[in-house]
Design a protein around this motif. Structure first.
Motif, PDB file in Angstrom:
ATOM      1  N   LEU A 508      63.690  96.124  10.307  1.00 15.14           N
ATOM      2  CA  LEU A 508      64.585  95.099  10.848  1.00 15.14           C
ATOM      3  C   LEU A 508      66.030  95.570  10.767  1.00 15.14           C
ATOM      4  CD1 LEU A 508      65.210  92.201  11.854  1.00 15.14           C
ATOM      5  CD2 LEU A 508      65.234  91.505   9.440  1.00 15.14           C
ATOM      6  N   VAL A 509      66.668  95.599  11.912  1.00 19.35           N
ATOM      7  CA  VAL A 509      68.098  95.895  11.971  1.00 19.35           C
ATOM      8  C   VAL A 509      68.791  94.622  12.441  1.00 19.35           C
ATOM      9  CG1 VAL A 509      69.888  97.301  13.017  1.00 19.35           C
ATOM     10  CG2 VAL A 509      67.679  98.327  12.445  1.00 19.35           C
ATOM     11  N   LEU A 510      69.520  93.993  11.531  1.00 24.84           N
ATOM     12  CA  LEU A 510      70.166  92.700  11.819  1.00 24.84           C
ATOM     13  C   LEU A 510      71.648  92.913  12.068  1.00 24.84           C
ATOM     14  CD1 LEU A 510      70.077  89.606  11.985  1.00 24.84           C
ATOM     15  CD2 LEU A 510      70.429  89.554   9.504  1.00 24.84           C
ATOM     16  N   ASP A 511      72.094  92.430  13.193  1.00 19.80           N
ATOM     17  CA  ASP A 511      73.512  92.494  13.567  1.00 19.80           C
ATOM     18  C   ASP A 511      73.982  91.069  13.794  1.00 19.80           C
ATOM     19  OD1 ASP A 511      76.025  93.090  14.475  1.00 19.80           O
ATOM     20  OD2 ASP A 511      75.355  93.818  16.449  1.00 19.80           O
ATOM     21  N   ALA A 512      74.673  90.516  12.789  1.00 18.71           N
ATOM     22  CA  ALA A 512      75.107  89.122  12.865  1.00 18.71           C
ATOM     23  C   ALA A 512      76.605  89.046  13.082  1.00 18.71           C
ATOM     24  CB  ALA A 512      74.737  88.384  11.592  1.00 18.71           C
ATOM     25  N   ALA A 513      77.020  88.200  14.011  1.00 15.08           N
ATOM     26  CA  ALA A 513      78.447  87.989  14.264  1.00 15.08           C
ATOM     27  C   ALA A 513      79.106  87.371  13.026  1.00 15.08           C
ATOM     28  CB  ALA A 513      78.616  87.073  15.470  1.00 15.08           C
ATOM     29  N   PRO A 514      80.396  87.591  12.832  1.00 12.22           N
ATOM     30  CA  PRO A 514      81.084  87.084  11.634  1.00 12.22           C
ATOM     31  C   PRO A 514      80.975  85.570  11.451  1.00 12.22           C
ATOM     32  CG  PRO A 514      82.454  88.679  12.783  1.00 12.22           C
ATOM     33  CD  PRO A 514      81.286  88.405  13.671  1.00 12.22           C
ATOM     34  N   GLU A 515      80.888  84.847  12.569  1.00 10.44           N
ATOM     35  CA  GLU A 515      80.849  83.390  12.444  1.00 10.44           C
ATOM     36  C   GLU A 515      79.494  82.860  11.970  1.00 10.44           C
ATOM     37  OE1 GLU A 515      80.501  84.368  16.919  1.00 10.44           O
ATOM     38  OE2 GLU A 515      81.641  85.058  15.153  1.00 10.44           O
ATOM     39  N   PRO A 517      76.997  81.993   9.289  1.00 12.42           N
ATOM     40  CA  PRO A 517      77.163  81.821   7.835  1.00 12.42           C
ATOM     41  C   PRO A 517      76.314  82.813   7.033  1.00 12.42           C
ATOM     42  CG  PRO A 517      76.841  79.707   8.923  1.00 12.42           C
ATOM     43  CD  PRO A 517      76.567  80.749   9.947  1.00 12.42           C
ATOM     44  N   ALA A 518      76.868  83.258   5.912  1.00  8.98           N
ATOM     45  CA  ALA A 518      76.155  84.201   5.044  1.00  8.98           C
ATOM     46  C   ALA A 518      74.858  83.586   4.531  1.00  8.98           C
ATOM     47  CB  ALA A 518      77.054  84.621   3.879  1.00  8.98           C
ATOM     48  N   ARG A 519      74.872  82.288   4.276  1.00 10.34           N
ATOM     49  CA  ARG A 519      73.663  81.631   3.794  1.00 10.34           C
ATOM     50  C   ARG A 519      72.554  81.690   4.845  1.00 10.34           C
ATOM     51  NH1 ARG A 519      73.780  75.307   2.260  1.00 10.34           N
ATOM     52  NH2 ARG A 519      73.935  75.178   4.534  1.00 10.34           N
ATOM     53  N   THR A 520      72.928  81.529   6.113  1.00 11.30           N
ATOM     54  CA  THR A 520      71.944  81.633   7.190  1.00 11.30           C
ATOM     55  C   THR A 520      71.367  83.035   7.257  1.00 11.30           C
ATOM     56  OG1 THR A 520      73.044  79.914   8.492  1.00 11.30           O
ATOM     57  CG2 THR A 520      71.609  81.433   9.688  1.00 11.30           C
ATOM     58  N   ARG A 521      72.227  84.043   7.087  1.00 11.57           N
ATOM     59  CA  ARG A 521      71.742  85.429   7.134  1.00 11.57           C
ATOM     60  C   ARG A 521      70.765  85.695   5.990  1.00 11.57           C
ATOM     61  NH1 ARG A 521      77.277  86.588   8.298  1.00 11.57           N
ATOM     62  NH2 ARG A 521      77.599  87.393   6.187  1.00 11.57           N
ATOM     63  N   LEU A 554      72.611  88.227  16.257  1.00 12.61           N
ATOM     64  CA  LEU A 554      72.939  86.805  16.188  1.00 12.61           C
ATOM     65  C   LEU A 554      74.387  86.584  16.586  1.00 12.61           C
ATOM     66  CD1 LEU A 554      71.367  85.826  12.721  1.00 12.61           C
ATOM     67  CD2 LEU A 554      70.269  85.880  14.956  1.00 12.61           C
ATOM     68  N   ASP A 555      74.616  85.532  17.359  1.00 11.93           N
ATOM     69  CA  ASP A 555      75.994  85.122  17.624  1.00 11.93           C
ATOM     70  C   ASP A 555      76.128  83.638  17.332  1.00 11.93           C
ATOM     71  OD1 ASP A 555      74.923  83.750  19.801  1.00 11.93           O
ATOM     72  OD2 ASP A 555      75.418  85.337  21.228  1.00 11.93           O
ATOM     73  N   ARG A 556      77.180  83.047  17.783  1.00  7.82           N
ATOM     74  CA  ARG A 556      77.483  81.667  17.408  1.00  7.82           C
ATOM     75  C   ARG A 556      76.423  80.671  17.866  1.00  7.82           C
ATOM     76  NH1 ARG A 556      83.382  79.720  18.883  1.00  7.82           N
ATOM     77  NH2 ARG A 556      83.743  81.380  17.350  1.00  7.82           N
ATOM     78  N   SER A 557      75.795  80.922  19.009  1.00  5.63           N
ATOM     79  CA  SER A 557      74.900  79.907  19.568  1.00  5.63           C
ATOM     80  C   SER A 557      73.471  80.367  19.793  1.00  5.63           C
ATOM     81  CB  SER A 557      75.461  79.414  20.910  1.00  5.63           C
ATOM     82  OG  SER A 557      75.568  80.495  21.817  1.00  5.63           O
ATOM     83  N   GLY A 558      73.156  81.614  19.506  1.00  2.20           N
ATOM     84  CA  GLY A 558      71.797  82.056  19.789  1.00  2.20           C
ATOM     85  C   GLY A 558      71.483  83.421  19.231  1.00  2.20           C
ATOM     86  N   ALA A 559      70.355  83.968  19.712  1.00  2.49           N
ATOM     87  CA  ALA A 559      69.886  85.257  19.211  1.00  2.49           C
ATOM     88  C   ALA A 559      69.207  86.018  20.335  1.00  2.49           C
ATOM     89  CB  ALA A 559      68.902  85.050  18.060  1.00  2.49           C
ATOM     90  N   GLU A 560      69.197  87.338  20.202  1.00  5.91           N
ATOM     91  CA  GLU A 560      68.444  88.189  21.109  1.00  5.91           C
ATOM     92  C   GLU A 560      67.843  89.337  20.304  1.00  5.91           C
ATOM     93  OE1 GLU A 560      71.945  91.103  22.854  1.00  5.91           O
ATOM     94  OE2 GLU A 560      71.312  89.365  24.021  1.00  5.91           O
ATOM     95  N   PHE A 561      66.703  89.797  20.733  1.00  9.73           N
ATOM     96  CA  PHE A 561      66.041  90.868  19.994  1.00  9.73           C
ATOM     97  C   PHE A 561      65.458  91.885  20.954  1.00  9.73           C
ATOM     98  CE2 PHE A 561      62.276  88.504  21.165  1.00  9.73           C
ATOM     99  CZ  PHE A 561      61.290  89.484  21.293  1.00  9.73           C
ATOM    100  N   SER A 562      65.182  93.049  20.432  1.00  8.39           N
ATOM    101  CA  SER A 562      64.401  94.059  21.145  1.00  8.39           C
ATOM    102  C   SER A 562      63.524  94.764  20.122  1.00  8.39           C
ATOM    103  CB  SER A 562      65.304  95.060  21.874  1.00  8.39           C
ATOM    104  OG  SER A 562      66.184  95.695  20.961  1.00  8.39           O
TER     105      SER A 562
END
Length: 600
Positions: A508-515, A517-521, A554-562
């Motif tokens: 798993l390579v997770l790329d989460a936008a700064p906005e 929350p760390a708890r969500t990550r 992950l971004d502010r409103s959704g997610a995409e994966f490959s």
């Protein structure tokens, strides 16, 4: 073991007297007994032609009351009921007509047919023998009796009957068809094929395209039984070329399921559903949905069949109520077991959701256990039926299925079945080796058997073997080995994992936008790790093990994966979803789990 397949058509569906008014016209050609009876028959015929079946039935009941010594009104009323598939009512009328004229072979044939539609084979056999006592030259009765002997597993008796009649009455395409089916069940390949080819040639010379279509369907089943897969597919195609009947689509769909060509199989079963008058296309659609991991869809198709109380279509198909019930409960067992595993594995929103999920898992597991028990009970009954008639191979094969809860006993029956089958079908050894290895829960033997399977035509068996191997290795703690097996299984059929309690393993390579929350990550990483996705940072030089990599952004409103194949860099699957600004880890985990494990 004999191949797993649904049902087979043995002879062309027999044409019934098509409509009441036609039969009345045939009576009109002879001198009417009384004008009044003729007038009543004409009125009934007119009502039936106008689709007023209730009015026609009332008129014929009036005729019965006015002419109690004449069997014709009862026969006509029985034909009316038969035309509406009301076979129990039709039988009552035909029996009443018989009581008035016990030697009328037309009435006796109708009674035999009605018993056949009601799946009362022994009663049908009794009346067919009555007809032959009165009229030994009745090819129709001989052919029907041969078919009923097949359905009741009296294979050698059926062969003797038809071959004697053939010598006495001359060649008959119906005799050839049923002899082919009997010889196929006796595992006499060359003679069965010869009989089917003779039936095809004879039907072609008569311009009987429907018969040609059914004969090619039967030939496809024969070739499939003897592992001549390419010939089986060619015969299924020829069946459809002769006439686009459901049987041809069903045969081809089953062959495509063997190759795990799920979209093509679904297309064939859908085509069969468009022209089918039996439940078989629905069961084919259920099988395709199950293989693809769409378990609720599979259950919906099976439930449409489960509610049916009568199965008159079985009269022209090579099955019986016990065998059909066995197949139905096996499918329901697999579906409910898969739904239980899926429920257990899916991400949970919170404690309440987890509690509700546990109750749902328990209920589905109990349903699966119930249907498994019914499947094994019916398998035991079918095994006993074959054993009574000396059909040793199918008796042992069904007994093996019946006693899988008792491995030692099951192993004994498996040994008997495979010894008989491999003597007749040497190509069955790899599949039998796999079955024996799965029963013994032997990982090494399973791997060896998998390597020997036909790489194209036995992919369905490879899926079963890989699934069993993954279950064994995961329980024994072989994490790396289980991962490699699950990767092979996903590559073969992505829809096979979740219904067995697994999710696709990947780095798993997770790329989460700064906005985000760390708890969500943190919560998301915990949930995805539980699904077999090992976190890996893009900057980490130590790669997580495995052949797949899941890149999740992950971004502010959704997610995409490959989902990526590491060795080649090719994208195996991708998807995206919009959740809104207040989404949490559960929504993402559920989305990823559903998308990467779907069998589309």
């Amino acid at each position: 073991m004999t191949e797993r397949r649904r049902l087979k058509v043995g002879v062309a569906a027999r044409s019934r007297i098509p409509a009441l008014f036609l039969l009345v016209l045939s009576f009109a050609a002879a001198p009417a007994q009384t004008p009044d009876l003729g007038a009543l028959e004409a009125r009934a015929a007119a009502a039936a032609e106008a689709n007023d079946y209730g009015g026609a039935a009332a008129i014929l009941r009036e005729a019965r009351a006015l002419f109690p010594e004449n069997p014709r009104p009862a026969v006509l009323l029985g034909d009316l009921y038969t035309d509406r598939s009301l076979h129990a009512l039709a039988l009552d009328e035909y029996l009443a007509a018989e009581s008035l004229d016990p030697t009328d072979t037309g009435t006796l044939q109708r009674i035999a047919d009605s018993y056949g539609y009601l799946n009362r084979e022994e009663d049908s056999i009794r009346y067919l023998r009555k007809i032959l006592d009165l009229d030994p030259g009745s090819s129709r009765a001989v052919g029907d009796l041969g078919w009923m002997l097949f359905k009741t597993h009296r294979l050698k008796e059926g062969v003797e009957l038809l071959e004697e009649a053939e010598g006495r009455l001359g060649p008959d395409i119906g005799f050839s068809m049923t002899l082919g089916t009997l010889r196929a069940e006796l595992f006499e390949y060359e003679e069965a094929r010869r009989r089917y080819e003779a039936a095809i040639a004879g039907a072609r010379s008569e311009g009987y395209s429907r018969f040609v279509s059914v004969a090619y369907y039967n030939l496809s089943l024969l070739e499939s039984r003897f592992r001549n897969w390419d010939r089986a597919l060619a015969a299924a195609d020829k069946s459809l070329a002769a006439e686009a009947r459901s049987s041809g689509y069903l045969a081809r769909g089953e062959l495509r399921l063997r190759r795990m060509e799920l979209d093509a199989a679904l297309a064939d079963f859908t085509s069969a559903f468009g022209v089918d008058t039996t439940p078989l296309a629905r069961l084919g659609l259920a099988e395709a949905a199950l293989a693809s991991g769409r378990l609720d869809e599979a259950l919906a198709w099976v439930r449409e069949v489960e509610v049916l109380e009568e199965h008159p279509w079985m009269a022209s198909f090579g099955t019986d109520p016990e065998s059909f019930a066995m197949d139905l409960h096996e499918l329901l067992w697999e579906i409910h077991r898969g739904r239980a595993e899926l429920e257990k594995l899916r991400p949970k929103r919170d404690f309440r959701d987890a509690l509700v999920s546990w109750v749902r898992y328990l209920a589905r597991s109990l349903r699966a256990l119930w249907h498994e028990g019914l499947f094994r009970r019916h398998a035991r009954s079918v095994a006993a039926s074959y054993a009574r008639e000396g059909a040793d191979l199918p008796a042992a094969a069904h007994a093996y299925q019946a006693f899988l809860w008792y491995p030692r006993k099951a192993a004994r029956y498996l040994g008997m079945a495979r010894a008989l089958e491999e003597a007749r079908v040497p190509g069955s050894r790899p599949s039998n080796d796999l079955e024996a290895a799965r029963l013994a829960r032997d990982p090494r033997a399973i791997r060896e058997a998998l390597a020997a399977l036909d790489p194209v035509w036995e992919r369905d068996l490879a899926e079963e073997g890989l699934g069993t191997l993954a279950e064994i290795l995961s329980r024994r703690g072989g994490k790396a080995e289980a991962r490699a097996v699950l990767e092979r299984l996903w590559t073969l059929n992505p829809g096979a994992l979740a219904r067995r309690g697994f999710s696709v393993p990947a780095a798993l390579v997770l790329d989460a936008a700064p906005e985000v929350p760390a708890r969500t990550r943190r919560s998301l990483l915990r949930r995805l790790r539980a699904l077999g996705l090992e976190p890996e940072s893009p900057s980490d030089s130590r790669a997580a093990p495995g052949a797949f990599e899941l890149r999740l952004r992950l971004d502010r409103s959704g997610a995409e994966f490959s989902l990526v194949q590491r060795a080649s860099g090719s994208v195996l699957r991708r998807g995206s979803a919009t959740f809104g600004s207040d989404y949490g880890a559960y929504e993402v985990a559920e989305f990823v789990f559903r998308e990467v494990n779907s069998g589309r």
